[in-house]
Scaffold this active site. Sequence first.
Site, PDB file in Angstrom:
ATOM      1  N   MET A 274      -3.749   3.029  -1.601  1.00 48.23           N
ATOM      2  CA  MET A 274      -2.688   2.927  -0.700  1.00 48.23           C
ATOM      3  C   MET A 274      -1.887   1.446  -0.429  1.00 48.23           C
ATOM      4  O   MET A 274      -1.005   1.670   0.388  1.00 48.23           O
ATOM      5  CB  MET A 274      -3.144   3.660   0.454  1.00 48.23           C
ATOM      6  N   ARG A 275      -2.592   0.725  -0.995  1.00 47.18           N
ATOM      7  CA  ARG A 275      -1.802  -0.761  -0.734  1.00 47.18           C
ATOM      8  C   ARG A 275      -0.237  -0.918  -1.073  1.00 47.18           C
ATOM      9  O   ARG A 275       0.452  -1.362  -0.527  1.00 47.18           O
ATOM     10  CB  ARG A 275      -2.585  -1.671  -1.230  1.00 47.18           C
ATOM     11  N   ALA A 276       0.084  -0.046  -2.228  1.00 50.60           N
ATOM     12  CA  ALA A 276       1.354  -0.163  -2.806  1.00 50.60           C
ATOM     13  C   ALA A 276       2.239   0.493  -1.829  1.00 50.60           C
ATOM     14  O   ALA A 276       3.486   0.027  -1.385  1.00 50.60           O
ATOM     15  CB  ALA A 276       1.293   0.619  -4.098  1.00 50.60           C
TER      16      ALA A 276
END
Length: 711
Positions: A274-276
């Site tokens: 989910m970092r993107a």
Amino acid sequence: MSTPYPFTAVVGQTDLRLALLLNAVSPAVGGVLVRGEKGTAKSTAVRALSALLPQVDVVSGCRFSCAPTAPDPACPDGPHEPGPGGLRPARMVELPVGASEDRLVGALDIERALAEGVKAFEPGLLADAHRGILYVDEVNLLHDHLIDLLLDAAAMGASYVEREGVSVRHAARFLLVGTMNPEEGELRPQLLDRFGLTVEVAASREPAQRVEVVRRRLAYEDDPAGFATRWAGDEHEVRARVVAARALLPKVSLGDTALLQIAATCAGFEVDGMRADIVMARTATALAAWAGRTDVRKEDVRQAALLALPHRRRRNPFDAPGLDEDMLDRILDEFPDEEPEPDPEPEPEGPDDGGPGDGGPDGGPGGTPPQDGGSQDPGPSAEAPETPEAPEGGEAPAEAPETPQPAAQESAGPEQAAVRAAEPFRTKMLSVPGLGEGASGRRSRARTAHGRTTGAQRPRGHLTKLHLTATIQAAAPHQKARGRDGRGLVIRKDDLRQATREGREGNLVLFVVDASGSMAARQRMSAVKGAVLSLLLDAYQRRDKVGLITFRGATAELALPPTSSVDAAAARLEQLPTGGRTPLAAGLLKAHEVLRIERLRDPSRRPLLVVVTDGRATSAGNAGGRTDSSPRELAGHSARLLQAGGVASVVVDCESGPVRLGLADVLARDLGGPAVTLDGLRADSLAGLVKNVRTAVTSTASPHSSNRRAA
């Protein structure tokens, strides 16, 4: 102190400047990784950024840059009393590639900690970079143990120094900026993901723009102070715009439509985690603030995707970073923007840097650089290469039955075009015997700064890893003579013992690949290339340097000099044609010469020679010009020359078919190493497990022993 090159004087490099400015507006974006060829102003632009950052309010006298309004309660210089602080310029701290661990995280005086109970701590670069910029030039060449420390600090926002139960902690929140040349090797995936944005840069091909670059650089070198003065006005305008965008940032609204666009884009490109999504949201918000708006629009999300996703969608080290912009537009078109409300004030304009065809630091209106001609759009050639289709079952293509061919028939056929490599697979572990002292890696056993403790010795220079038990044993017999009268030990400098540790090193893996006519069957060469590609993937994961030698016809060629860029080796392998006779001796002699030169350049890095052949030798080639020996005898002589030099070797036997000559086994015996078949190279194979590549290193060892080990 030298005058830095002005940021606004950088010609072109639109995406690079925009990515840096977005991080200046919102440090939460997470930093920038700049990839590109040498001489493209990567370092110049990064070093110039610090002059555009607002000043930092710090507690007076604090070595760790604590904010007066919210000081770190665990600060080693604390606790800090409430009160006004002082302003200082934001720092840009450079981390050298060869820095020590103590230089990065700080040094703790173990002797005073043990003898006096005092935490005497000297801050490192992470403390200096707190609330500023940490810049790593050639970040892909950084040692693994330093990368691990950076990952920890970036994840936790703090740095921990622990030595034998004595620990110090301080805040370490910084903007991480790295530059790299992909030709020198790729970056570890864990660190790659820590960079919020990535930018690909290349030198302009426009003559007018190149002329302007040269003109400005010469003017700067002739009079740095005068050149900086001429650009002071533009620098002030951009600095003011950064301050205004920072003030506007909390007011920017990230609506549901923009969030859906971000989520759909990340899902559509199948990025991991989910970092993107989070980085895209922060980047789009910063883009809106930079443009002077309080709403996030589709163009902001599009630009955020182009900056935040290319380095996150790579599936293996040989995939080129990039983004399919047509696919991106199709995804975004599914969620059209609502009609934005008019802004109460006009958008602030960025200064024009005056360069030919250059639209200022933001590269265009609204803070979004133009996509035509910009360096961010990699074009079709930068997309990930097509993965070759594997046959059913996922195995390497089956080899056609083969019978030995006479030498005359081998050279009769014309050169064949290059074939695609078969699907790569996980290979067995190959390692160099003994204990090395090379660069940190993951292949062979070595004495390293990190790993399991194997003993103790007197420190050579500054003590870094204390062996507590050995230190106490050295000090214990002298306590009475030293007048000990309390509970604590009386420790002196001569008592300190350094822990010796054993870990893993990276090696130089030199591939010698047979590309002659005997290997020219298309299915067979495809399987051979797939095996070499698999070994290259293994070398990438184990942090090795690689080189590639090919031999066919009458010569051997160094297709790729030893390098850390496994991508380059894979590209050369893909283009390798086949045909002609088999000058095996020439290939081995070329390997001997390459390894001799590399030993002078990097004596601590031990080599591993991987010869990929069926063992045939039908041509002497350019093997020393000897005419009194057959090609096979010359090959044996060349192999024994490598063995006498202590080179660890393994032969990948490519022979197939019902009739087998076993020539690869003969070559392996001459090299003093094992032979392993293509099928036996697989990690999941039931064939013999090759754990160590043995080589005769002493005069008493048998020169012709084969060292195969059963699973």
